[in-house]
Design a protein around this motif. Structure first.
Motif, mmCIF file in Angstrom:
data_model
loop_
_atom_site.group_PDB
_atom_site.id
_atom_site.type_symbol
_atom_site.label_atom_id
_atom_site.label_comp_id
_atom_site.label_asym_id
_atom_site.label_seq_id
_atom_site.Cartn_x
_atom_site.Cartn_y
_atom_site.Cartn_z
ATOM 1 N N SER A 1 -89.342 76.322 -17.352
ATOM 2 C CA SER A 1 -89.878 77.487 -16.662
ATOM 3 C C SER A 1 -89.384 77.510 -15.220
ATOM 4 O O SER A 1 -89.966 78.166 -14.380
ATOM 5 N N PHE A 2 -88.322 76.765 -14.928
ATOM 6 C CA PHE A 2 -87.754 76.737 -13.586
ATOM 7 C C PHE A 2 -86.237 76.676 -13.678
ATOM 8 O O PHE A 2 -85.661 76.392 -14.721
ATOM 9 N N GLU A 3 -85.611 76.951 -12.557
ATOM 10 C CA GLU A 3 -84.176 76.757 -12.383
ATOM 11 C C GLU A 3 -83.992 75.959 -11.102
ATOM 12 O O GLU A 3 -84.811 76.058 -10.192
ATOM 13 N N VAL A 4 -82.935 75.189 -11.023
ATOM 14 C CA VAL A 4 -82.602 74.518 -9.775
ATOM 15 C C VAL A 4 -81.650 75.444 -9.048
ATOM 16 O O VAL A 4 -80.564 75.741 -9.535
ATOM 17 N N GLY A 5 -82.086 75.935 -7.901
ATOM 18 C CA GLY A 5 -81.350 76.959 -7.176
ATOM 19 C C GLY A 5 -80.468 76.421 -6.072
ATOM 20 O O GLY A 5 -80.069 75.252 -6.052
ATOM 21 N N GLU A 6 -80.183 77.304 -5.133
ATOM 22 C CA GLU A 6 -79.388 76.957 -3.953
ATOM 23 C C GLU A 6 -80.063 75.827 -3.181
ATOM 24 O O GLU A 6 -81.280 75.655 -3.275
ATOM 25 N N PRO A 7 -79.296 75.079 -2.386
ATOM 26 C CA PRO A 7 -79.900 73.980 -1.626
ATOM 27 C C PRO A 7 -81.054 74.447 -0.734
ATOM 28 O O PRO A 7 -80.864 75.253 0.179
ATOM 29 N N ALA A 8 -82.237 73.955 -1.003
ATOM 30 C CA ALA A 8 -83.423 74.305 -0.217
ATOM 31 C C ALA A 8 -83.285 73.850 1.225
ATOM 32 O O ALA A 8 -83.889 74.427 2.128
ATOM 33 N N VAL A 9 -82.474 72.848 1.453
ATOM 34 C CA VAL A 9 -82.329 72.297 2.794
ATOM 35 C C VAL A 9 -81.805 73.353 3.773
ATOM 36 O O VAL A 9 -82.110 73.297 4.966
ATOM 37 N N ARG A 10 -81.072 74.347 3.292
ATOM 38 C CA ARG A 10 -80.619 75.434 4.188
ATOM 39 C C ARG A 10 -81.815 76.155 4.800
ATOM 40 O O ARG A 10 -81.857 76.418 5.999
ATOM 41 N N ARG A 11 -82.801 76.491 3.980
ATOM 42 C CA ARG A 11 -84.000 77.170 4.474
ATOM 43 C C ARG A 11 -84.842 76.224 5.330
ATOM 44 O O ARG A 11 -85.410 76.630 6.343
ATOM 45 N N ILE A 12 -84.909 74.978 4.927
ATOM 46 C CA ILE A 12 -85.681 73.992 5.686
ATOM 47 C C ILE A 12 -85.120 73.841 7.096
ATOM 48 O O ILE A 12 -85.873 73.811 8.070
ATOM 49 N N LEU A 13 -83.817 73.774 7.214
ATOM 50 C CA LEU A 13 -83.206 73.600 8.537
ATOM 51 C C LEU A 13 -83.497 74.780 9.462
ATOM 52 O O LEU A 13 -83.624 74.596 10.673
ATOM 53 N N THR A 14 -83.618 75.980 8.918
ATOM 54 C CA THR A 14 -83.953 77.118 9.783
ATOM 55 C C THR A 14 -85.378 77.001 10.295
ATOM 56 O O THR A 14 -85.676 77.440 11.404
ATOM 57 N N ARG A 15 -86.265 76.399 9.510
ATOM 58 C CA ARG A 15 -87.648 76.211 9.955
ATOM 59 C C ARG A 15 -87.798 75.004 10.878
ATOM 60 O O ARG A 15 -88.569 75.032 11.828
ATOM 61 N N LEU A 16 -87.083 73.920 10.572
ATOM 62 C CA LEU A 16 -87.212 72.697 11.371
ATOM 63 C C LEU A 16 -86.577 72.846 12.746
ATOM 64 O O LEU A 16 -86.974 72.188 13.687
ATOM 65 N N ARG A 17 -85.555 73.667 12.815
ATOM 66 C CA ARG A 17 -84.810 73.864 14.055
ATOM 67 C C ARG A 17 -84.459 72.524 14.704
ATOM 68 O O ARG A 17 -84.895 72.222 15.813
ATOM 69 N N PRO A 18 -83.643 71.721 14.014
ATOM 70 C CA PRO A 18 -83.276 70.421 14.584
ATOM 71 C C PRO A 18 -82.482 70.588 15.866
ATOM 72 O O PRO A 18 -81.941 71.665 16.143
#
Length: 178
Positions: free
Chosen positions: A25-42
């Motif tokens: 009932s799921f798919e493994v999509g695009e790298p989530a880390v891209r979205r995470i980096l926009t939120r973390l703002r390293p």
């Protein structure tokens, strides 16, 4: 500052639930880390590059996938890498990678595995926290293979999962001789 290579293997961190496909009932999509980096703002000094090795649930990762990861890590120009991976076989893949790097004589790379217990797309995910710990860890740790989960950073051979599934320091067992 040196570029950090982030490699996607799949797992819960990257799960998306758009439709039922192939029995899941799921798919493994695009790298989530891209979205995470926009939120973390390293820090601007942290330069990252993101590549995909595979997009699989960790229970479906094979030794061929692990060999592909070994090739990617061995051939990478970067010496600091983060691998996003599913939690079920994360330690197994970290062990495979550490062994393969040792056999090849690759000793100057710092690799940190991380993942999450709930998908990055979920509201109460641990993905952002774990990726943050991994990014800090990959910059601070000495060369080797590490695991960053649940707020800890431990060498691949010093981490276990407890009966709740949390990643914890491996308990040492001491043999007693009489």
């Amino acid at each position: 500052m040196e570029e950090i290579l982030i490699l996607q293997m799949g797992g819960t961190i990257d799960k998306d639930y758009p439709k039922t496909k192939a029995g899941y009932s799921f798919e493994v999509g695009e790298p989530a880390v891209r979205r995470i980096l926009t939120r973390l703002r390293p820090s601007r000094s942290i330069i990252t590059k993101i590549e995909t090795v595979c997009r699989k649930d960790s229970q479906d990762i094979t030794d061929e996938d692990r060999s592909d990861l070994l090739e990617k890590v061995s051939g990478a120009s970067q010496s600091r890498l983060v691998v996003t991976h599913g939690t079920d076989t994360l330690i197994e893949t970290a062990t495979f990678l550490a062994s393969g790097l040792r056999e090849r004589g690759v000793t100057a790379k710092t690799i940190v595995f991380t993942g999450s217990f709930s998908p990055e797309k979920f509201r109460d995910t641990d993905a952002d926290f774990n990726v943050g710990v991994a990014l800090g860890g990959v910059q601070a740790a000495s060369p080797g293979v590490w695991v960053a989960m649940n707020g800890i950073l431990l060498a691949w051979d010093r981490v276990d999962r407890d009966d709740t599934g949390q990643f914890v320091p491996r308990r040492r067992s001491y043999a007693v001789t009489v």
